[in-house]
Write an enzyme that holds these catalytic residues in place. Structure first.
Site, PDB file in Angstrom:
ATOM      1  N   CYS A   1      15.955 -42.610 -38.835  1.00 50.34           N
ATOM      2  CA  CYS A   1      15.613 -41.366 -39.662  1.00 50.34           C
ATOM      3  C   CYS A   1      16.919 -40.800 -40.710  1.00 50.34           C
ATOM      4  CB  CYS A   1      15.270 -40.315 -38.799  1.00 50.34           C
ATOM      5  SG  CYS A   1      16.083 -40.126 -37.434  1.00 50.34           S
TER       6      CYS A   1
ATOM      7  N   ARG B   1      19.694 -49.287 -28.349  1.00 45.99           N
ATOM      8  CA  ARG B   1      19.925 -48.120 -27.513  1.00 45.99           C
ATOM      9  C   ARG B   1      20.392 -48.898 -26.062  1.00 45.99           C
ATOM     10  NH1 ARG B   1      14.050 -44.977 -28.859  1.00 45.99           N
ATOM     11  NH2 ARG B   1      14.476 -44.811 -31.291  1.00 45.99           N
TER      12      ARG B   1
ATOM     13  N   GLN C   1      11.236 -50.705 -34.763  1.00 47.90           N
ATOM     14  CA  GLN C   1      10.447 -49.659 -34.707  1.00 47.90           C
ATOM     15  C   GLN C   1       9.547 -49.811 -35.920  1.00 47.90           C
ATOM     16  OE1 GLN C   1      12.913 -46.031 -34.143  1.00 47.90           O
ATOM     17  NE2 GLN C   1      11.945 -45.934 -32.438  1.00 47.90           N
TER      18      GLN C   1
ATOM     19  N   ASP D   1       8.860 -47.754 -38.203  1.00 46.14           N
ATOM     20  CA  ASP D   1       9.172 -46.413 -38.085  1.00 46.14           C
ATOM     21  C   ASP D   1       8.719 -45.768 -39.613  1.00 46.14           C
ATOM     22  OD1 ASP D   1      10.265 -44.078 -37.108  1.00 46.14           O
ATOM     23  OD2 ASP D   1      12.298 -44.917 -37.207  1.00 46.14           O
TER      24      ASP D   1
ATOM     25  N   HIS E   1       8.699 -41.996 -42.316  1.00 48.52           N
ATOM     26  CA  HIS E   1       9.232 -40.772 -42.331  1.00 48.52           C
ATOM     27  C   HIS E   1       8.625 -40.163 -43.556  1.00 48.52           C
ATOM     28  CE1 HIS E   1      12.474 -42.459 -39.562  1.00 48.52           C
ATOM     29  NE2 HIS E   1      12.315 -41.165 -39.066  1.00 48.52           N
TER      30      HIS E   1
ATOM     31  N   LYS F   1       6.516 -33.117 -30.745  1.00 52.38           N
ATOM     32  CA  LYS F   1       6.029 -34.148 -30.819  1.00 52.38           C
ATOM     33  C   LYS F   1       4.585 -34.255 -30.414  1.00 52.38           C
ATOM     34  CE  LYS F   1       7.643 -37.368 -27.276  1.00 52.38           C
ATOM     35  NZ  LYS F   1       8.555 -38.367 -27.072  1.00 52.38           N
TER      36      LYS F   1
ATOM     37  N   HIS G   1       8.498 -37.472 -38.451  1.00 49.18           N
ATOM     38  CA  HIS G   1       8.903 -38.713 -37.990  1.00 49.18           C
ATOM     39  C   HIS G   1       7.513 -39.295 -37.265  1.00 49.18           C
ATOM     40  CE1 HIS G   1      13.278 -37.557 -37.769  1.00 49.18           C
ATOM     41  NE2 HIS G   1      12.644 -36.493 -37.871  1.00 49.18           N
TER      42      HIS G   1
END
Length: 646
Positions: free
Chosen positions: A329, A358, A376, A378, A380, A461, A507
């Site tokens: 992000c 991570r 991911q 991902d 946005h 979320k 997100h």
């Protein structure tokens, strides 16, 4: 089993209310009823351990999902042979129909005197005002209570344990149980404390329910993606690379490629713009985003780079810390900020297959479903506040539809709200974001389950929880509404009236991570992927060498249709070839003998052993190509192709 009183508290059947009361029965086959059975069984286990190992000291023994455990201090680790002996002893105790008798201890001093031989229970008595839920079960919450196991014939107490309860009336109300395994555990979950030995077990309301649970566990073991990953040559975790870091082999790479390609296709059709970002960045980026304040424990340590020294070794240019990115992000925020933005561009939907890292604790890593390096999918979305509700609705429909395309279709939603000890932003912003997500979730018509305190530090979320073929729940897509990062990065757009306004940021991950979704799909399909995802979609098997040219022509025709086809021209006998490719979960096998070659035909063989003979080659190729193109998720069988029998 037990009852629930007017305040919602569970009560033993021996409970006598002070006045007339309305109570609700709790049945043995309910979740609460099973918890009572399991906690009662944990007491029986502890009694059996202290009878077989008189020096054993008691830790705690709460019910957990599908079972229970109890921790003990013993001289040596428990062995599988010990579990056999303990099960036998537990069955004797259960057969004896000992009564669970609740007793309130008058004072802390009285409890300490009675428990002087149990050091861990004494500690719980001292800490009873600040222990966690599992430990509260041991000390009785607002009062200290002990449950005595009373022999029904003599009336004597044969064993007792500090506990809140409630419990079943007698040990005979534990119809079916099994001890499962042992493990090491630290007292109160703290590695600085003494190591204890934990025994896990499961208990159910009937032998049939226990048998069904054990069969489910056996099926889950057969479907374990780590096992199938090796058997099907999909992926591995080489020791030389490091824990939680996977490599995908050619066959696994094909499955992953198909997942990515279909996802890209759907994102393009939905108006997403593709972006890319690097794997590392300066620490200041993550300071701005808040990750270094709130997420540093989950990040890999920094790399100190860029320092320059002069000839004398003095620092001419100071270095700075770089970090492997844990999230995409902040990079997408910088892309948005790279030039002026107009309201006409919004909603702006950015998408990236971004690799993030991570630092998961070694004890939490589990195959592909919990890794340290993950990709991911991902997205946005930057939009105006007025666009938020429509965008959330569209997003939720998008992720659910795409998950259905992969064969998952049993969902419920979870709403994760603010962790009051770990958040940024005002109460007003959090409330606004939470209300917007709740509205979108409720409008979906799916069940909505609360998850208090489960939100990330920057916003609440919705998570999509999907049930697989075994009924197990996996967290899939998440949608987070964020009013805070746009402030942190000073994001703006020009509104219709010429003013500068903050965008709202959404997100969204769809699979969660490619690795995790790969593992979930592997277990959902037991390695027998749908034909459109299968590494090898068709194998041609000649009955003898004379049919190899014919089958090779079939293979070429299949490849011209874009299908992943192989020819097995090995020296193995035909039946062994069929067994090999059935074990490898190939969806379509095409067999050809002398009559097939002469007639320009093949015979279909499916994973389930069903077969259709004498299908013209052109028809066979078109049938398979059509099946794959439609992205059918069912496993092909003869019953699904009645037209081939004509």
């Amino acid at each position: 089993m037990v009852v629930r009183d007017a305040e919602g508290r569970l009560r033993d059947l021996s409970w006598v209310p002070e006045a007339d009361a309305v109570v609700e029965p709790v049945t043995a086959d309910s979740e609460e009823g099973r918890s009572v059975i399991r906690h009662s069984c944990a007491h029986v286990l502890a009694q059996a351990v202290q009878q077989e190992f008189p020096e054993a000291k008691l830790g705690i023994g709460p019910p957990v999902k599908d079972g229970f455990y109890y921790d003990f201090q013993v001289d040596r680790p428990f062995t599988p042979e010990d579990l056999v002996v303990l099960e036998r002893r537990m069955k004797q105790i259960i057969k004896g129909a000992q009564r669970f008798s609740r007793r309130v201890v008058e004072s802390v001093e009285a409890a300490k005197a009675e428990l002087a031989h149990e050091p861990f229970k004494l500690e719980l008595v001292d800490l009873k005002s600040e222990v966690d839920d599992a430990e509260v079960m041991e000390v009785g919450g607002g009062e200290l209570t002990i449950y005595d196991n009373v022999d029904p014939r003599s009336g004597e107490t044969v064993w007792g344990d500090l506990c809140r309860g409630p419990h079943a009336p007698t040990t005979k109300h534990i119809p079916a149980f099994k001890l499962m395994r042992t493990a090491a555990a630290y007292w109160r979950g703290d590695q600085n404390n003494q190591q204890l030995q934990r025994i896990y077990g499961t208990a159910w309301e009937s032998q049939e329910a226990l048998d069904a649970h054990l069969e489910l566990l056996a099926e889950a073991e057969r479907r374990d993606h780590r096992k199938l990953g090796t058997e099907l040559d999909l992926f591995s975790f080489p020791e030389e690379i490091g824990s939680g870091l996977a490599v995908f082999h050619p066959k696994g790479g094909i499955v992953r490629m198909e997942m990515e390609n279909y996802s890209r296709q759907r994102h393009l059709a939905a108006g997403y713009s593709f972006v890319n970002s690097p794997h590392i960045a300066k620490g200041n980026l993550f300071q701005t985003s808040g990750h270094l304040d709130w997420y540093k424990d989950g990040m890999y340590p920094s790399m100190h780079l860029d320092e320059e020294l002069d000839a004398e070794g003095n620092v001419r240019k100071p270095g700075q810390d770089y970090y492997l990115k844990p999230m995409n992000c902040p990079f997408h925020d910088l892309i948005f900020r790279s030039r002026g933005r107009s309201y006409r561009e919004l909603p702006l939907r950015m998408f990236e297959f971004g690799s993030v890292y991570r630092y998961e604790k070694s004890g939490t890593i589990h195959g592909l479903t919990r890794v340290r390096g993950l990709t991911q999918d991902d997205a946005h979305i930057f939009c105006t506040e007025d666009q938020v509700q429509d965008e959330l609705k569209s997003l939720l429909n998008f992720v659910l539809d795409l998950l259905r395309d992969f064969g998952l279709d049993d969902f419920y939603l979870e709403l994760s709200t603010r962790n009051d000890e770990k958040y940024v932003g005002s109460d007003e912003i959090w409330q606004k974001a939470t209300d917007a997500l709740r509205t979108a979730a409720e409008e979906s018509g799916l069940e909505l389950v609360p998850d208090p305190g489960g939100a990330a530090f920057y916003g609440p979320k919705i998570s999509v929880q999907a049930r697989d073929a075994l009924g197990r729940t996996w967290q899939m897509s998440t949608i987070q509404l964020d009013f805070n990062l746009p402030n942190a990065f000073d994001l703006e757009y020009s509104a219709a009236d010429g003013s500068r306004q903050r965008p709202v940021m959404i997100h969204r991950v769809l699979f969660g991570s490619l690795e995790r979704f790969f593992g979930v799909l592997t277990e959902h399909y037991a390695g027998a992927f749908p034909a459109w995802l299968s590494p090898v979609q068709v194998v041609g098997i000649p009955i003898s060498d004379e049919q190899i040219p014919h089958v090779r022509r079939v293979e070429e025709a299949l490849r011209l249709k874009g299908l992943r086809a192989e020819l097995d021209a090995s020296d193995d006998r035909m039946q062994k070839k069929i067994r090999t490719h059935t074990t490898q979960k190939v969806p379509f096998m095409l067999l050809a003998g002398a009559k097939d070659a002469e007639a320009g035909a093949v015979s279909f063989r499916f994973r389930d052993g069903s077969q259709i003979n004498g299908v013209p080659v052109d028809k066979a190729v078109e049938t398979i190509a059509d099946w794959v193109q439609r992205r059918e998720n069912a496993s092909p069988t003869a019953e699904l192709f009645p037209g081939l029998k004509d």
